[in-house]
Structure formats: C-alpha cells, structure tokens
Design a protein around this motif. Structure first.
Motif, mmCIF file in Angstrom:
data_model
loop_
_atom_site.group_PDB
_atom_site.id
_atom_site.type_symbol
_atom_site.label_atom_id
_atom_site.label_comp_id
_atom_site.label_asym_id
_atom_site.label_seq_id
_atom_site.Cartn_x
_atom_site.Cartn_y
_atom_site.Cartn_z
ATOM 1 N N ASP A 167 0.852 -1.184 0.000
ATOM 2 C CA ASP A 167 0.000 0.000 0.000
ATOM 3 C C ASP A 167 0.893 1.241 0.000
ATOM 4 O OD1 ASP A 167 -2.284 -1.531 0.115
ATOM 5 O OD2 ASP A 167 -2.465 -1.419 2.295
ATOM 6 N N ARG A 168 0.514 2.222 -0.783
ATOM 7 C CA ARG A 168 1.280 3.472 -0.850
ATOM 8 C C ARG A 168 0.321 4.651 -0.665
ATOM 9 N NH1 ARG A 168 6.470 2.701 -3.130
ATOM 10 N NH2 ARG A 168 6.795 0.585 -3.927
ATOM 11 N N ASN A 169 0.870 5.755 -0.190
ATOM 12 C CA ASN A 169 0.032 6.946 0.004
ATOM 13 C C ASN A 169 -0.109 7.709 -1.313
ATOM 14 O OD1 ASN A 169 2.387 8.449 -0.363
ATOM 15 N ND2 ASN A 169 2.740 8.706 1.843
ATOM 16 N N ALA A 170 -0.797 8.865 -1.248
ATOM 17 C CA ALA A 170 -1.070 9.631 -2.464
ATOM 18 C C ALA A 170 0.203 10.091 -3.166
ATOM 19 C CB ALA A 170 -1.946 10.845 -2.118
ATOM 20 N N GLN A 171 1.285 10.240 -2.407
ATOM 21 C CA GLN A 171 2.554 10.658 -2.987
ATOM 22 C C GLN A 171 3.388 9.476 -3.491
ATOM 23 O OE1 GLN A 171 1.460 11.950 0.164
ATOM 24 N NE2 GLN A 171 0.536 13.537 -1.150
ATOM 25 N N GLY A 172 2.857 8.262 -3.324
ATOM 26 C CA GLY A 172 3.572 7.085 -3.801
ATOM 27 C C GLY A 172 4.510 6.476 -2.779
ATOM 28 N N GLY A 227 1.277 -1.236 5.794
ATOM 29 C CA GLY A 227 0.541 -1.757 4.648
ATOM 30 C C GLY A 227 1.448 -2.418 3.626
ATOM 31 N N SER A 228 2.656 -2.768 4.051
ATOM 32 C CA SER A 228 3.544 -3.482 3.139
ATOM 33 C C SER A 228 2.981 -4.873 2.866
ATOM 34 C CB SER A 228 4.943 -3.606 3.745
ATOM 35 O OG SER A 228 4.941 -4.544 4.803
ATOM 36 N N ALA A 229 3.409 -5.469 1.788
ATOM 37 C CA ALA A 229 2.946 -6.816 1.460
ATOM 38 C C ALA A 229 3.272 -7.801 2.571
ATOM 39 C CB ALA A 229 3.580 -7.270 0.152
ATOM 40 N N TYR A 230 4.407 -7.596 3.233
ATOM 41 C CA TYR A 230 4.826 -8.526 4.282
ATOM 42 C C TYR A 230 3.947 -8.395 5.517
ATOM 43 C CZ TYR A 230 8.685 -8.145 1.034
ATOM 44 O OH TYR A 230 9.426 -8.092 -0.120
ATOM 45 N N ARG A 246 9.529 -6.514 -5.183
ATOM 46 C CA ARG A 246 8.682 -6.245 -4.029
ATOM 47 C C ARG A 246 9.525 -5.910 -2.804
ATOM 48 N NH1 ARG A 246 4.205 -10.527 -1.871
ATOM 49 N NH2 ARG A 246 6.085 -11.736 -1.355
ATOM 50 N N ALA A 247 10.689 -6.524 -2.694
ATOM 51 C CA ALA A 247 11.584 -6.263 -1.564
ATOM 52 C C ALA A 247 12.361 -4.967 -1.761
ATOM 53 C CB ALA A 247 12.538 -7.432 -1.377
ATOM 54 N N TYR A 248 12.846 -4.743 -2.978
ATOM 55 C CA TYR A 248 13.625 -3.534 -3.284
ATOM 56 C C TYR A 248 12.646 -2.465 -3.762
ATOM 57 C CZ TYR A 248 17.997 -6.146 -2.856
ATOM 58 O OH TYR A 248 19.055 -6.878 -2.383
ATOM 59 N N TRP A 249 11.845 -2.020 -2.823
ATOM 60 C CA TRP A 249 10.683 -1.183 -3.141
ATOM 61 C C TRP A 249 11.049 0.189 -3.672
ATOM 62 C CZ3 TRP A 249 13.289 -0.463 1.202
ATOM 63 C CH2 TRP A 249 13.172 0.712 1.921
ATOM 64 N N GLN A 250 12.297 0.613 -3.516
ATOM 65 C CA GLN A 250 12.714 1.929 -4.003
ATOM 66 C C GLN A 250 13.207 1.889 -5.440
ATOM 67 O OE1 GLN A 250 15.521 2.316 -0.715
ATOM 68 N NE2 GLN A 250 14.388 4.082 0.059
ATOM 69 N N GLN A 251 13.337 0.690 -5.998
ATOM 70 C CA GLN A 251 13.785 0.565 -7.380
ATOM 71 C C GLN A 251 12.609 0.233 -8.284
ATOM 72 O OE1 GLN A 251 16.905 -2.415 -7.412
ATOM 73 N NE2 GLN A 251 18.477 -0.871 -7.045
ATOM 74 N N THR A 252 12.722 0.634 -9.537
ATOM 75 C CA THR A 252 11.679 0.294 -10.503
ATOM 76 C C THR A 252 11.914 -1.114 -11.035
ATOM 77 O OG1 THR A 252 12.912 1.112 -12.420
ATOM 78 C CG2 THR A 252 11.561 2.714 -11.200
#
Length: 527
Positions: A263-268, A274-277, A424-430
């Motif tokens: 889960d992410r907020n309006a700013q991403g 709310g992480s998948a884990y 999913r783990a490296y959530w800061q990378q595309t």
C-alpha cells in the motif's frame, strides 16, 4: 472461514458370546471390514491426512520450535533461546547428531511420516470400491490422498535418502521388513502421485479458500514443480529443469495467484504497516499468494508460532506466559539483507526488535520474527488461529526463474519472475532497474541470484537446508546483503562446526534399525 480439521473416528465393537469370549475384538478402532462402507468413510480417511504424517512436522512447540526448523538449525542461520534444554538444537548446530543421540527425535519424523503414508495407502486402496461414491468424487479424494503420500515421501527422501517404499496397507505380517529403495525409485512414486493429482478434473483449479480449504490442483502443481527442481540437483542430478519450468509456468499462466503488493500513500510513498509482508502477517491467509497452508483455528488447534515472535525476556509484558525466540535470526542471516535497499530487513517487516507499549514507551529486545507476530494473541487473548503458509507463489516464481534459466537460458521470462520477487523487496527501485541489473548475466550468475532470493524470501518456509542439500552450496553472507556460495563440505557454520559429506543426510534412527534388520545406516553414521 470455516476450518477443515482432521476427523478421527473411534468405535467400540463388542460381539462376544459364551463360546467365543476369548476372541479379541478391537474396542478402540473400526475394523477394516466395517470401514469404507459409505462416502463418509472415504472422506474421513482423507480428512485425517490433513493432520497426520508430514503435516505434523509443522506443529509448533514453544520450547523446541517446529520440527521443520531442524534443517535451519543445521544451517547455522537460526538459533533457539531454549537450546540449553533442547538438545536437538545443539546437535544440529554443532553437527554432533548420530543414530543414537537423535534416535527419539528423528524417530518421530520417521514414525509420523510413515503413519501418514499408511493412512494414505489405505485410502488409495479402498476409495475406488467405496459404495455410493461417484467417479468424480472418488478421483478427487484419490488425488488428495496421493498428494499427501507424495508429500510424505518427498520429505522422507530428502531427510534420510532412500527409504522403504511401501504402497499397500499393512493387513498381515507378510513383507514386514522392507529394505530401503533407491532414491530414484522414491522420486518416481512421488512424481506418479503428483501427476495423478494434477490431471484435469481430479482436483479443482481454484484457491484453497474457494475449495473449502482442501487441496487444489495449484497445490499439487506447485509441489510437483518443486519436486522436479529438487530431482535436478543432488543427490539424483536428473535433468528435470524443463519439467519444473513447465509445471511452474502452467501455474503462473493460470492467473489464479499473484504477489501481494504494498500500500502506498497519495505521494507514492510506502505505508510500512501496509507493506505486502505485513499484509501477509495480518491476514489469516492470502488466497492469492498462499497456495497451500497449514490450518489453525482458535479453540480447536491453536497456532504456537506467535510465541516465536518475541524472546523469553518479553513474556512479562505480553499475554502468553512463555515466549521463545525459537527461530532467532543469527547475524549471518541478517547480513543476507541489504539494510539500505531491502524492505524485508527493515524494522517490523520480516523481523522486529522493539515493541511500543500502551503508555508510549518502547521495549527493545533481540531481533525476532515479526512475520509471526499476532497482535491480538500476543497482547490480549494468548490464542492464535493464524494459518501457516507452506507452498507460496513466491516459491513458484523462483522455481520458474531457476528452471527456465537452466533449461532455456537467461530469458526475459526468467528475469521477470525473479524481478517480481526482488522488486517487491527492493521497493525503491523500478521494475526496469531490477531487470536491467539481471540482464546479461550468465546462467550460473543468474541462478546464484535466484538462490540468494530463495534464502532471503523463503526463510520462514524452512527451505534453507533443503536448498543446501540440493545445490551442495553454502551461502556465505557479508555486510550489505552480499552473498557468495561455497562448497558446503568443509564449510563452517555460524557455530564453528564443519560440514562433512555425511551431514547432507540425517542418520536413520537407531530404534528403527533395531526394529527392521533390513535397514542399512547412512554412510558416516556407522561409527
């Protein structure tokens, strides 16, 4: 959601007369001639498999941990706060296990799995002739029974190597002492059983939750894919990578399963709770991601895993009388995660080391599994009904990535499956950044990346020791999430013990050797 639990039936039978009062008539069980007389009997015989045999290895004891933790203890990547009294942990970590000092403990593995096999054999023999069962019902129940027989033999053959291959119920004293069958023969039966279970229309192609929490085609296919991958490694080294890829790919393409997303907020920005884990932790089970799970329900079969979420020192502040960090990550395991990039190692994701009290103050403690933290149970009720995932979609994606790379090369498809788990783990990378970092790797380099992700992602599914057995490679971790692989034989674990060839299988329990003179001990344990 209604829980499916094993149904254990007992019945007394008393038909004596003056002339046959010495005849023994069982009072604690139904005789074979009385059972399988109607469809309920057939269902009951299969229901029992959900709670006996290999499934018993996942049961949790607050001091000892679960028996499936024994392999991770062998790896040296996890510890147990109560190992001073739990000698099996010490023997595993110090590699001092043998046929005598582990006879009772490993004898429990052997006994329980053969109990499951015996019950499955009984069901497989008599379900086809049970009156009142339609052919469709019979095939569905047979598929479930064969799934569990395969699963029992799959764990037995990895733990002990070749084992007695028994496929008929014991109904007399003939053939009582059975020799060990070659590993290849055991796997042949496992594959045959699972191929039957994955045949169209034998099992529903749905999630467990949509199938009344019963085994589905997806569970059988996920297990078959893993079996093929294991067969391709040691000790069999049969090339079944293409088969593993086919089964995993079929399951993926069915579209029933997917990875839970953050889960992410309006700013991403990611919402930590709310992480998948954390979604996986808070849900009783994730139907999209947990393909097969071990069921618990409060008041009938309580889960003990939440008691592994804190060390002993936290018990006075929580609802349970006793906690035990029975799956405590060692520094070697924690080093496997990049602290800057990997969400799983962030506080209150896979692990945690602090608890905010009701008054706002913080209690700090040794790092423990956050993934098993059940707030309601730990803080209020001291009873948890959270299910335990056994076969997950993450595992299937990683099986597919490795099997495709081995059989077809490092294709875009293989890269995508690994990138889904890592992304999913490296959530800061595309996704593109992660795929780019994997593109251009050789097959060996890419497979090593899959192995790294299996260690990090599947640590709570107890695969680590089985992966070491299969690959004969030991993960050596360093700061910053760096992992290299070394030959396991001659390598030292976190507790200073050195692996020898014999440690790649466990010793046959001495009690079993005494009972069955046809058995031979595994090499290296005959001293």
């Amino acid at each position: 959601m209604k829980k499916l639990l094993a149904i254990i039936f007992s019945a007394g039978v008393l038909t004596t007369s003056c002339s046959d009062f010495l005849t023994e008539i069982p009072k604690d069980e139904i005789s074979p001639s009385q059972f399988f007389q109607n469809p309920d009997h057939a269902y009951n015989s299969v229901n029992a498999l959900y709670r006996s045999g290999v499934t018993s290895l996942f049961g949790a004891s607050v001091y000892a941990g679960s028996r499936l933790m024994f392999g991770p203890y062998m790896s040296g990547f996890v510890d147990n706060d109560y190992k001073g009294q739990e000698v099996h942990v010490q023997h595993a970590q110090q590699l001092t296990l043998n046929a005598i000092n582990m006879s009772g403990y490993l004898g429990g593995f052997w006994r329980d799995m053969y109990l499951g096999i015996s019950r499955a054999n009984n069901a497989i023999k008599y379900i086809p002739t049970t009156p009142g069962l339609s052919e469709q019902e019979a095939n569905k129940l047979l598929a479930e029974a064969r799934f569990f027989r395969a699963m029992n033999y799959y764990y037995l053959v990895r733990i002990f190597g070749g084992v007695p291959l028994i496929t008929e119920p014991y109904e007399n004293l003939e053939n009582l002492y059975v020799e060990r069958s070659p590993v290849a023969n055991v796997y042949a039966l496992i594959v045959e059983d699972l191929q039957f279970a994955t045949q169209a229309n034998n099992l529903p192609n749905s999630t467990m939750g949509d199938n009344g929490n019963r085994i589905t085609q997806g569970a059988a296919r996920a297990l078959l894919a893993e079996v093929y991958l294991t067969m391709s490694g040691y000790p069999l080294q049969a090339d079944h990578y293409a088969d593993a890829a086919r089964e995993a790919r079929t399951l993926i393409n069915d579209g029933l399963y997917s990875l839970t997303q953050h889960d992410r907020n309006a700013q991403g920005a990611l919402i930590p709770t709310g992480s998948a884990y954390n979604k996986a932790r808070l849900a009783d089970n994730l139907q999209n991601e947990h393909i097969y799970y071990f069921e618990y329900t409060v008041g009938i079969a309580n889960s003990g895993y939440t008691q592994f979420a804190f060390p002993v020192s936290m018990a006075p502040e929580l609802a349970y009388a006793i906690f035990n960090n029975a799956y405590r990550p060692t520094p070697a395991l924690l080093r496997a995660y990049d602290p800057a990039m990997d969400l799983r190692i962030q506080e209150k994701q896979y692990f945690h080391s602090s608890l905010t009290r009701a008054n706002g103050t913080v209690a700090n403690f040794d790092t423990a599994p956050h993934i098993w933290f059940d707030e309601e149970a730990s803080l209020e009720t001291a009873t948890s009904g959270k299910d335990l995932p056994i076969l997950t979609y993450s595992n299937v994606l990683l099986i597919a990535a490795e099997a495709i790379a081995r059989s077809e090369g490092v294709t875009a498809e293989a890269i995508d499956y690994l990138a889904q788990v890592r992304g999913r783990a490296y959530w800061q990378q595309t996704s593109l950044q992660i795929k780019t970092s994997l593109t251009g790797l050789s097959t060996e380099q890419f497979v090593a990346e899959v192995w790294k992700e299996r260690l990090r992602e599947l640590i709570f599914e107890f695969h680590i020791w089985f992966d070491i057995q299969r690959t004969r490679q030991f993960p050596v971790t360093a700061a910053g999430g760096q992992i290299t692989f070394a030959d396991v034989v001659g390598q030292r674990n976190s507790f200073g013990a050195t692996y020898a060839e014999r440690h790649l299988l466990f010793p046959l329990p001495d009690d079993e050797l005494q009972r069955n003179p046809a058995l031979e001990q595994n090499p290296g344990y005959t001293d």
